[in-house]
Design a protein around this motif. Structure first.
Motif, mmCIF file in Angstrom:
data_model
loop_
_atom_site.group_PDB
_atom_site.id
_atom_site.type_symbol
_atom_site.label_atom_id
_atom_site.label_comp_id
_atom_site.label_asym_id
_atom_site.label_seq_id
_atom_site.Cartn_x
_atom_site.Cartn_y
_atom_site.Cartn_z
ATOM 1 N N LEU A 183 0.826 -1.215 0.000
ATOM 2 C CA LEU A 183 0.000 0.000 0.000
ATOM 3 C C LEU A 183 0.856 1.258 0.000
ATOM 4 C CD1 LEU A 183 -2.884 -0.889 2.484
ATOM 5 C CD2 LEU A 183 -3.006 -0.744 -0.003
ATOM 6 N N ARG A 184 1.934 1.230 0.765
ATOM 7 C CA ARG A 184 2.814 2.408 0.788
ATOM 8 C C ARG A 184 3.437 2.653 -0.584
ATOM 9 N NH1 ARG A 184 4.043 0.465 6.049
ATOM 10 N NH2 ARG A 184 5.928 -0.622 5.352
ATOM 11 N N ARG A 185 3.798 1.585 -1.286
ATOM 12 C CA ARG A 185 4.367 1.742 -2.627
ATOM 13 C C ARG A 185 3.316 2.265 -3.608
ATOM 14 N NH1 ARG A 185 8.553 -3.411 -3.428
ATOM 15 N NH2 ARG A 185 9.382 -3.365 -1.306
ATOM 16 N N LEU A 186 2.097 1.783 -3.463
ATOM 17 C CA LEU A 186 1.029 2.262 -4.337
ATOM 18 C C LEU A 186 0.696 3.725 -4.037
ATOM 19 C CD1 LEU A 186 -1.392 -0.817 -4.291
ATOM 20 C CD2 LEU A 186 0.177 -0.147 -6.129
ATOM 21 N N ALA A 187 0.736 4.094 -2.752
ATOM 22 C CA ALA A 187 0.429 5.467 -2.361
ATOM 23 C C ALA A 187 1.496 6.444 -2.850
ATOM 24 C CB ALA A 187 0.281 5.560 -0.846
ATOM 25 N N ALA A 188 2.689 5.944 -3.154
ATOM 26 C CA ALA A 188 3.776 6.814 -3.637
ATOM 27 C C ALA A 188 3.637 7.148 -5.116
ATOM 28 C CB ALA A 188 5.123 6.137 -3.385
ATOM 29 N N ILE A 189 2.704 6.486 -5.802
ATOM 30 C CA ILE A 189 2.488 6.772 -7.228
ATOM 31 C C ILE A 189 1.882 8.160 -7.374
ATOM 32 C CG2 ILE A 189 1.202 6.095 -9.297
ATOM 33 C CD1 ILE A 189 1.300 3.216 -8.307
ATOM 34 N N ARG A 190 2.470 8.978 -8.225
ATOM 35 C CA ARG A 190 1.977 10.335 -8.454
ATOM 36 C C ARG A 190 1.010 10.358 -9.645
ATOM 37 N NH1 ARG A 190 7.414 10.690 -8.100
ATOM 38 N NH2 ARG A 190 7.586 11.210 -10.310
#
Length: 216
Positions: A183-190
């Motif tokens: 989730l943290r990696r997905l949330a880092a997508i701009r």
């Protein structure tokens, strides 16, 4: 690894509901045994609106918990890009849709140490998720990456049933940790990353005029 057919959103969320109580019990067990902390997962702000989960087995507890966490973050887990297109009332796949493809999703137990008589003394519980994220048009958004965790536990054949419960609790706790990392990696997508990069223009080759032949 053999690819599986897409599994419906309803299936993932039904699976997730069954895992909710089990995850809480696992956290409680770990709090009492290993002192590992447990935090309620908060929602994340995602740049995309819909996501499709592919590559998981139909009974994957990892996919079920991931689907529940994504829904809690305000993302719709859809069955296909067509459903995402219809949800966005668009004529083509919207930029707000992504596909998370599981390349490896497994959990296992391995013997780590044995006694001089060949009896198992310690075992290691392992959870591994290798995944990649694609845009709706199939282009790669996040390259394949691995999230792997391992936890050691003592083993005693006399307490085999209790150890089986302990290993299941370890797997569930590691699974929740992996889901949080994903989730943290997905949330880092701009937002700008959701747009497919334009093909670079290939400059035309201009041939310079040949020099006059000095021998003439």
């Amino acid at each position: 690894m053999r690819r599986t057919q897409p599994t419906s959103r309803r299936h993932w969320l039904t699976q997730a509901a069954r895992l909710t109580v089990a995850t809480g019990m696992a956290a409680g067990l770990l709090l009492g045994t290993s002192g590992c902390g447990f935090k309620l997962r908060r929602g994340y702000d995602m740049a995309f609106k819909t996501i499709q989960l592919t590559g998981f087995a139909g009974n994957s507890p990892m996919a079920a918990e991931l689907a529940r966490a994504l829904e809690a973050s305000g993302v719709d887990v859809v069955d296909s890009t067509l459903q995402a297109t219809q949800a966005a009332s668009a004529t083509s796949v919207p930029n707000s849709h992504v596909v998370l493809e599981a390349l490896v999703d497994k959990r296992d137990m391995a013997v780590s140490t044995t006694t001089a008589y060949g009896q198992i003394r310690d075992m290691t519980a392992r959870n591994t998720l290798r995944f990649q994220v694609k845009r709706g048009d199939g282009s790669i958004l996040l390259a394949p990456s691995d999230v792997a965790l391992a936890r050691d536990m003592t083993y005693n054949e006399k307490d085999a049933l209790a150890k089986q419960d302990e290993s299941a609790a370890l797997h569930r706790a590691m699974q929740s940790d992996i889901v949080s990392q994903v989730l943290r990696r997905l949330a880092a997508i701009r937002p700008e990353q959701l747009v497919t990069p334009a093909e670079p223009l290939v400059p035309s080759v201009v041939h310079a005029p040949s020099a006059p032949d000095a021998s003439r």
